[in-house]
Each structure stands twice: as C-alpha cells, then as structure tokens.
Design an enzyme around this catalytic site. Structure first.
Site, short mmCIF file in Angstrom:
data_model
loop_
_atom_site.label_atom_id
_atom_site.label_comp_id
_atom_site.label_asym_id
_atom_site.label_seq_id
_atom_site.Cartn_x
_atom_site.Cartn_y
_atom_site.Cartn_z
N GLU A 64 -69.96 -26.58 -18.32
CA GLU A 64 -71.22 -26.25 -17.67
C GLU A 64 -72.38 -26.82 -18.46
O GLU A 64 -72.42 -26.70 -19.68
CB GLU A 64 -71.38 -24.73 -17.55
CG GLU A 64 -70.37 -24.10 -16.62
CD GLU A 64 -70.66 -22.63 -16.32
OE1 GLU A 64 -71.81 -22.17 -16.50
OE2 GLU A 64 -69.72 -21.95 -15.88
N HIS A 118 -77.99 -23.83 -14.69
CA HIS A 118 -76.66 -24.17 -15.20
C HIS A 118 -75.82 -24.72 -14.05
O HIS A 118 -76.21 -24.66 -12.89
CB HIS A 118 -75.98 -22.98 -15.87
CG HIS A 118 -75.50 -21.90 -14.96
ND1 HIS A 118 -76.35 -20.97 -14.36
CD2 HIS A 118 -74.26 -21.59 -14.52
CE1 HIS A 118 -75.63 -20.14 -13.62
NE2 HIS A 118 -74.35 -20.49 -13.70
N HIS A 144 -71.92 -25.27 -12.11
CA HIS A 144 -70.57 -24.75 -11.85
C HIS A 144 -69.70 -25.98 -11.57
O HIS A 144 -69.62 -26.44 -10.43
CB HIS A 144 -70.56 -23.80 -10.65
CG HIS A 144 -71.12 -22.45 -10.95
ND1 HIS A 144 -71.25 -21.48 -9.98
CD2 HIS A 144 -71.58 -21.88 -12.08
CE1 HIS A 144 -71.76 -20.38 -10.52
NE2 HIS A 144 -71.97 -20.61 -11.79
N ASP A 159 -72.10 -14.52 -14.32
CA ASP A 159 -73.53 -14.79 -14.29
C ASP A 159 -74.30 -13.47 -14.15
O ASP A 159 -75.29 -13.23 -14.85
CB ASP A 159 -73.92 -15.72 -13.14
CG ASP A 159 -73.39 -17.13 -13.30
OD1 ASP A 159 -73.11 -17.56 -14.44
OD2 ASP A 159 -73.26 -17.81 -12.25
#
Length: 165
Positions: A24, A80, A82, A93
């Site tokens: 990530e 961020h 995935h 999260d």
C-alpha cells in the site's frame, strides 16, 4: 461545498498505486478547508505494508508543524491504496481511523474514491462516502463518487452518484 481534488493529483496517485502492486502507498492530504492542494507521499511504516498502511510518524509531525506557519497547509486527510482490491474502506481502515472528520482518499490503479472519518459512518461504523469536485483545467466536474481509468492510462471516466443530504 464539496471537497476538491485536481485530476492531476488523482492521476498521479493512481499511477503510483499501480506501480506498487505488492504494498500500500500512503500519504497526507494537505490544503485549506476541503480543497486538497498537495498530496505528500510518505513511507509506509506498517509492519505488513502489503495489507495495511501507517503514515510515517516523522512526516506527520512535520506536516503538523508546517500547518502552524502563516498560510501553511492544514492536514485535511490521508490517502492510501488497496493494491488487490477496491477503494472502499476495510474493517482495518475503520479500526485505525479517528472520527475527526478528516478525508480519506483510497486509490487503486484504476479507481479513486473519497471518504470522511466520522463517529457513526455508513461504512464499518466509521466512514461516509463523500462526493467531490475535480478541477481539470478550466472545467470542474462536480459531485463525483469516483474517478475510473478505462483501460488506457490516458482514458478516464467519472462516476456520478446521488448522496443523501
């Protein structure tokens, strides 16, 4: 007024996500109000960056210091990726997020969606989907639910979605 994120910023983050298929990527969204003016990449300090992210604490502290300067950009959220999934918040999260109203931009190689961390969110009790505006040159696409890349790197589309008030 919807948060604003430029197409250039979204494109750059989606490209970076595509270049990191095994870990990530993450960073800090900086700006004023809900207008993202900068997306600062940080190291992923998580013990398992393939499955989660953690913003580099030194960069987070630096951004807090910079925000206190006159005219400094505030920390308005985080981003961020995935790598193997869709840009929807995970239970992990939600467990990491504080209900502080900050924006969370989640990207993949082909899609980007925006969320807000709140106390009683629709997603995992922590996040609400956020419609956003995307300036592109002299044009502004408004109330977007997602930005999607359609096959080619230079071919993009947007997803419009109705959000409840």
């Amino acid at each position: 007024m919807n948060p604003r994120i430029s197409r250039a910023t979204l494109t750059r983050l989606m490209v970076l996500a595509g270049q990191s298929p095994d870990a990530e990527i993450c960073g800090i969204l900086r700006g004023h109000g809900d207008a993202v003016r900068a997306a600062l990449a940080t190291a992923n300090a998580a013990a398992d960056p393939a499955r989660r992210f953690e913003i580099d604490p030194a960069m987070l502290l630096r951004c807090h210091r910079l925000a206190r300067r006159p005219g400094g950009f505030e920390i308005i959220g985080y981003y961020h990726s995935h790598p193997g999934g869709r840009p929807f918040p995970s239970a992990t999260d939600a467990a990491m997020a504080q209900p502080d109203g900050k924006l969370w931009l989640i990207v993949t190689r082909d899609e980007a969606r925006l969320w807000r961390a709140v106390a009683q969110g629709d997603m995992h009790g922590r996040f609400d989907a956020v419609a956003f505006d995307m300036p592109t040159g002299n044009r502004i696409d408004t109330s977007l639910a997602a930005v999607l890349r359609s096959g080619r790197e230079d071919s993009w589309s947007v997803e419009l979605e109705y959000f409840r008030d």
